[in-house]
Design an enzyme around this catalytic site. Structure first.
Site, short mmCIF file in Angstrom:
data_model
loop_
_atom_site.label_atom_id
_atom_site.label_comp_id
_atom_site.label_asym_id
_atom_site.label_seq_id
_atom_site.Cartn_x
_atom_site.Cartn_y
_atom_site.Cartn_z
N ASP A 5 1.76 -7.74 -4.82
CA ASP A 5 1.08 -8.68 -5.73
C ASP A 5 1.39 -8.29 -7.16
O ASP A 5 2.43 -7.69 -7.43
CB ASP A 5 -0.42 -8.61 -5.45
N ASP A 36 -3.16 0.09 0.70
CA ASP A 36 -3.09 -1.05 -0.23
C ASP A 36 -4.47 -1.52 -0.63
O ASP A 36 -4.79 -1.67 -1.81
CB ASP A 36 -2.32 -2.20 0.43
N1 LIG Z 1 -1.90 -5.95 -2.74
C1 LIG Z 1 -3.04 -6.64 -2.69
N2 LIG Z 1 -3.13 -7.77 -3.41
C2 LIG Z 1 -4.30 -8.44 -3.35
C3 LIG Z 1 -5.40 -8.03 -2.60
C4 LIG Z 1 -6.42 -9.00 -2.80
C5 LIG Z 1 -7.80 -9.07 -2.25
N3 LIG Z 1 -8.07 -8.05 -1.33
C6 LIG Z 1 -9.45 -7.80 -1.05
C7 LIG Z 1 -9.81 -8.34 0.24
C8 LIG Z 1 -9.86 -7.38 1.16
C9 LIG Z 1 -9.55 -6.09 0.59
O1 LIG Z 1 -10.47 -5.13 1.00
C10 LIG Z 1 -9.65 -6.32 -0.89
O2 LIG Z 1 -10.92 -6.01 -1.34
C11 LIG Z 1 -5.91 -9.94 -3.68
N4 LIG Z 1 -4.65 -9.58 -3.98
C12 LIG Z 1 -3.74 -10.16 -4.95
O3 LIG Z 1 -4.13 -9.62 -6.21
C13 LIG Z 1 -3.91 -10.60 -7.23
C14 LIG Z 1 -5.27 -10.96 -7.80
O4 LIG Z 1 -5.67 -9.90 -8.65
P1 LIG Z 1 -6.79 -10.22 -9.79
O5 LIG Z 1 -6.26 -11.43 -10.59
O6 LIG Z 1 -6.86 -8.96 -10.58
O7 LIG Z 1 -8.07 -10.54 -9.04
C15 LIG Z 1 -3.25 -11.78 -6.55
O8 LIG Z 1 -1.84 -11.59 -6.54
C16 LIG Z 1 -3.78 -11.66 -5.13
O9 LIG Z 1 -2.92 -12.28 -4.19
C17 LIG Z 1 -5.28 -6.82 -1.84
O10 LIG Z 1 -6.20 -6.33 -1.15
N5 LIG Z 1 -4.07 -6.17 -1.94
#
Ligand SMILES: Nc1nc2c(c(CN[C@H]3C=C[C@H](O)[C@@H]3O)cn2[C@@H]2O[C@H](COP(=O)(O)O)[C@@H](O)[C@H]2O)c(=O)[nH]1
Length: 352
Positions: A252, A321
């Site tokens: 991401d 992650d």
């Molecule tokens: N690598 C990775 N990318 C993730 C997540 C998540 C949500 N995960 C939650 C759900 C279950 C887990 O326990 C986490 O609590 C969103 N994203 C990405 O981030 C970006 C949004 O960022 P911001 O605009 O700052 O909120 C966007 O590209 C979105 O696609 C993850 O877990 N890993």
């Protein structure tokens, strides 16, 4: 070629990108050091699949409606970075896109979950593929209403989000009996088979790019979709996969930021200036691909080091992650308006 016989080719793609990258490098020694700290903190917070359900917006039931909820969230889980919150405070008072739900102002990824939960509370069946497929009932205006903002900034890429709903609604209704549950059953407990099915059947999940003469596979939303089902169902029922450890980190724009802060990723001076001056990077640009591919490979190195230091521990790239992403969000919140050590890179894309 990159597509290995058993895997989906993401790990091989990440390695290829790392070996050819010009603007992003991995500090292997820092990855080793970070591995120790990450593992200690994961154990301290008893980080596991159970952590998923502790997030207030994540559903607590474990049935088909939960699968449908996870599917629509990860169908639309992309591009929440703000054009107006230049300091990346994550706060509504920056006027960035914000969804108010349960008297809380949600931004970023959590604004998506809040919008879905708010719609369900308003009796809008927004997790139903048959509903997305019914253009009379599910109008573009209704979808815009679902994603309405509390602030001046609107939800990014609304047109693309509507297109994703229409595409997936049609495919799920016509080929999979109207629910992603049917796809899970067809994958027969293989996470890899499920990712392959998703990227083959749903074009909006087909997260691939051309890099240095090869097609590199990133598959961020397809992999996080499978991983959230695995985590939500605690490896049972719909979440029972026999090859889940084959899944990689999800590339991401938030996790690269914390990997850079940990010293695991290092950027060229040009790329650093580009990112710090909030200059967009086009999707498909070599620098974007290097940021994403090196992030995946860096987490692979961290994972290998954790498993070497702690033989037999139940850690995989998914849990690392999730931990890093949650840590990055906590850091964003703690830092508020302070200048971030490094900003997130700014690519508008439906893939992440
Ligand atoms: N690598 C990775 N990318 C993730 C997540 C998540 C949500 N995960 C939650 C759900 C279950 C887990 O326990 C986490 O609590 C969103 N994203 C990405 O981030 C970006 C949004 O960022 P911001 O605009 O700052 O909120 C966007 O590209 C979105 O696609 C993850 O877990 N890993």
């Amino acid at each position: 070629m990159l597509q290995s016989m058993t895997g989906i080719g993401v790990r091989e793609s990440a390695k290829y990108i790392y070996e050819n990258a010009k603007d992003v490098t991995i500090n292997v020694e820092q990855c080793r050091k970070a591995a120790t700290d990450i593992y200690i903190n994961m154990m301290k917070n008893s980080y596991s699949t159970e952590t998923w359900a502790t997030h207030i917006l994540n559903p607590k039931t474990k049935d088909q409606s939960t699968v449908d909820w996870i599917f629509v969230v990860d169908l639309l889980n992309f591009s929440f970075w703000s054009d107006v919150d230049d300091k990346d405070t994550g706060r509504a008072d920056s006027q960035r896109y914000t969804v108010k739900w349960m008297d809380i102002e949600w931004t970023g990824y959590w604004s998506l979950c809040a919008a879905i939960n708010r719609a369900l509370a308003e009796d809008i069946p927004i997790t139903s593929p048959a509903f997305w497929n019914n253009h009379e009932r599910c109008t573009d205006d209704l979808i815009a209403h679902v994603f309405r903002s509390e602030t001046t900034e609107k939800v990014p890429m609304l047109t693309e989000r509507i297109a994703c709903l229409r595409e997936a609604g049609s495919i799920l209704t016509k080929e999979f009996g109207g629910s992603f549950v049917d796809c899970i059953e067809k994958a027969d407990k293989s996470a890899i088979a499920l990712v392959k099915l998703v990227v083959e059947k749903f074009p909006c999940f087909r997260d691939e790019s051309e890099y240095e003469g090869k097609t590199v596979k990133i598959y961020k939303r397809a992999q996080i979709l499978v991983s959230e089902i695995w985590a939500c169902f605690n490896q049972h029922s719909y979440g029972d996969f026999n090859d889940i450890d084959e899944i990689t980190m999800f590339a991401d724009y938030r996790v690269p930021q914390i990997l850079h802060s940990l010293g695991c990723l290092e950027y060229s001076e040009e790329l650093t200036q580009h990112i710090q001056h909030l200059i967009p990077i086009e999707h498909g640009d070599a620098r974007e691909i290097e940021l994403r591919g090196c992030s995946i490979w860096s987490v692979e190195l961290i994972k290998k080091e954790i498993l070497k230091q702690n033989p037999g521990t139940k850690v995989n790239a998914i849990l690392i992650d999730f931990f890093l992403w949650d840590a990055a969000k906590a850091a964003q919140k703690a830092m508020g308006t302070e200048q971030k050590a490094i900003q997130c890179h700014r690519t508008r894309s439906i893939f992440y």
